[in-house]
Design a protein around this motif. Structure first.
Motif, PDB file in Angstrom:
ATOM      1  N   TYR A 110       0.876  -1.210   0.216  1.00  0.00           N
ATOM      2  CA  TYR A 110      -0.106  -0.001  -0.023  1.00  0.00           C
ATOM      3  C   TYR A 110       1.017   1.196   0.051  1.00  0.00           C
ATOM      4  N   PHE A 111       1.600   1.254   0.892  1.00  0.00           N
ATOM      5  CA  PHE A 111       2.792   2.343   0.967  1.00  0.00           C
ATOM      6  C   PHE A 111       3.652   2.633  -0.201  1.00  0.00           C
ATOM      7  N   ASP A 112       4.216   1.559  -0.640  1.00  0.00           N
ATOM      8  CA  ASP A 112       5.004   1.580  -1.911  1.00  0.00           C
ATOM      9  C   ASP A 112       4.297   2.359  -3.231  1.00  0.00           C
ATOM     10  N   ALA A 113       2.855   1.786  -3.249  1.00  0.00           N
ATOM     11  CA  ALA A 113       1.973   2.180  -4.369  1.00  0.00           C
ATOM     12  C   ALA A 113       1.634   3.520  -4.300  1.00  0.00           C
ATOM     13  N   ASN A 114       1.204   3.871  -3.173  1.00  0.00           N
ATOM     14  CA  ASN A 114       0.718   5.319  -2.910  1.00  0.00           C
ATOM     15  C   ASN A 114       1.586   6.285  -2.643  1.00  0.00           C
ATOM     16  N   TYR A 115       2.810   6.166  -2.076  1.00  0.00           N
ATOM     17  CA  TYR A 115       3.976   7.098  -2.008  1.00  0.00           C
ATOM     18  C   TYR A 115       5.044   6.700  -2.763  1.00  0.00           C
ATOM     19  N   SER A 116       5.200   6.108  -3.901  1.00  0.00           N
ATOM     20  CA  SER A 116       6.268   5.886  -4.811  1.00  0.00           C
ATOM     21  C   SER A 116       7.347   5.563  -3.937  1.00  0.00           C
ATOM     22  N   ASN A 117       7.251   4.415  -3.048  1.00  0.00           N
ATOM     23  CA  ASN A 117       8.548   3.870  -2.331  1.00  0.00           C
ATOM     24  C   ASN A 117       9.316   4.872  -1.604  1.00  0.00           C
TER      25      ASN A 117
END
Ligand code: FA5
Ligand code: MG
Length: 381
Positions: A110-117
């Protein structure tokens, strides 16, 4: 406690792969599956004949070697029993097939997808921390109840088993991290019930905003961060659960203001799953972030996994009953000429309370087949 179980078997063909998290989880690890700390993957823990773990004499955590005698001592400043020491090396959150590991990875996604890693991830920080890290650095008052020997496991007067992942906030800020997730085992002298255990897992999230980020919004930094925090966590809940009943409660933490807790309706009750808030300025200032605002959260991973996998009791995460650990097994896997893949699974059904009858098992099996068919889009045989 009587435990009865029954084995059933079914085969299905898969036509399509789905991209939503829950579907992929189901494909690998359905709602009836659990793995436990004593899985075969665990090379360091061998079980004794009586089923108990031998108490290890030493372990290595996050590159730190820890001897039993360093943690369990016959000393008035020490209150760590062997039963707690034996949990220190378990690392459930680092096992990709364990509900806690699966959940950790889903949150990372979720975090990688929404906050570009952008979020730096830590899951290997040593659970032995100083009183300063665990309490002082996050502004826990000197007379706060959580510091008492009754609530916290002390190794000596200056060292504790961390009681929350917030113990790492200050050091990571000082190291220059502005977006981070910290996952780890935490320890509290809580009494045990279906949603409390003295060892559990948390994931800390922390995000720092610079003035440009909120100035454009016309809001003050604190309101901006509070709004962003709630949006982030509501989005996470939707990513994990889809539709679920949840509510925000105003809360108090020494390290955030305002502070909130999120509750999810589970087993006919509201269950608190996380604490969060806008970080106290003093913490940012003390650790090199002068004009910034930040939010932070601490997720209770067992509680979230209970909702996600329908696990009725937190004690099950620590079960070493093999009838429990090998409930679903992929016993056959082949792909035919047309490119259809066939999986045959064996499922062990068992109740914690009573012996299951054939009728009850047939009904469970019917439901599993129905769900597998609709959710995984497969053809049953
Ligand atoms: C904290 O630990 C805060 N550090 C969370 C936080 C972080 C707030 C950052 C603000 C900013 P709390 O004590 O409420 O808060 O614990 C957080 C979550 O851990 C709870 O919501 C619950 O889901 C879980 N939890 C607490 N105690 C137990 C327990 N004994 N067993 C299982 N889960 C627990
Ligand atoms: Mg709480």
């Amino acid at each position: 406690m009587t435990m009865a179980m029954s084995i059933a078997q079914f085969t299905f063909f898969s036509r399509a792969t789905s991209s939503s998290f829950l579907n992929r989880t189901n494909a690998r690890f359905n709602r009836f599956t659990f793995s436990t700390p004593f899985s075969t993957a665990d090379a360091t823990c061998t079980r004794k004949k009586n089923g108990r773990l031998p108490v290890l004499s030493a372990l290595e955590l996050g590159g730190v070697k820890i001897a039993r005698d360093d943690v369990v001592r016959d000393d008035p400043t020490n209150n760590v029993p062997d039963s707690i020491f034996s949990k220190l090396g378990m690392q459930l959150h680092k096992r990709n097939q364990h509900p806690i590991g699966i959940l950790k990875n889903a949150i990372y996604e979720y975090f990688d997808a929404n906050y570009s890693n952008k979020f730096d991830k830590f899951d290997d920080l040593c659970p032995l921390v100083s009183v300063k890290q665990n309490f002082d650095d996050v502004l826990v008052p000197a007379d706060h109840i959580s510091r008492s020997y009754n609530d916290t496991y002390y190794v000596d007067s200056q060292t504790v088993l961390r009681c929350h992942t917030s113990a790492h906030q200050a050091e990571l800020l000082r190291d220059g991290h502005t977006h981070f997730l910290v996952t780890g085992d935490v320890y509290r002298r809580d009494s045990i019930d279906s949603t409390h255990y003295p060892v559990f897992h948390q994931m800390e999230g922390f995000r720092v905003f610079s003035p440009e980020e909120w100035e454009a919004s016309g809001l003050d930094g604190t309101s901006y961060a509070a709004g962003d925090l709630k949006k982030c966590l509501e989005g996470l809940a939707r990513h994990l659960f889809g539709a679920v009943e949840m509510r925000w409660i105003d809360a108090y933490f020494p390290f955030t203001n305002p502070s909130f807790e999120l509750e999810i309706y589970f087993q006919e009750k509201w269950m608190e799953v996380l604490g969060c808030g806008v970080t106290e300025q003093e913490i940012l200032r003390n650790n090199g972030q002068l004009d910034s605002v930040a939010w932070a959260f601490g997720l209770g991973l067992e509680r979230l996994a209970m909702v996600l996998f329908d696990i009725p009791d937190i004690r099950l995460f620590w079960s070493n009953d093999e009838r429990f650990t090998s409930q679903v097994q992929l016993i056959d896997n082949f792909t035919n000429k047309k490119g259809m893949t066939s999986h045959c699974y064996r499922i062990a059904y068992r109740s914690m309370e009573c012996s299951l009858t054939d009728e009850e098992i047939n009904e469970l099996q019917r439901k599993v087949r129905e769900q597998v068919e609709t959710k995984l889009n497969v053809e049953l045989r």
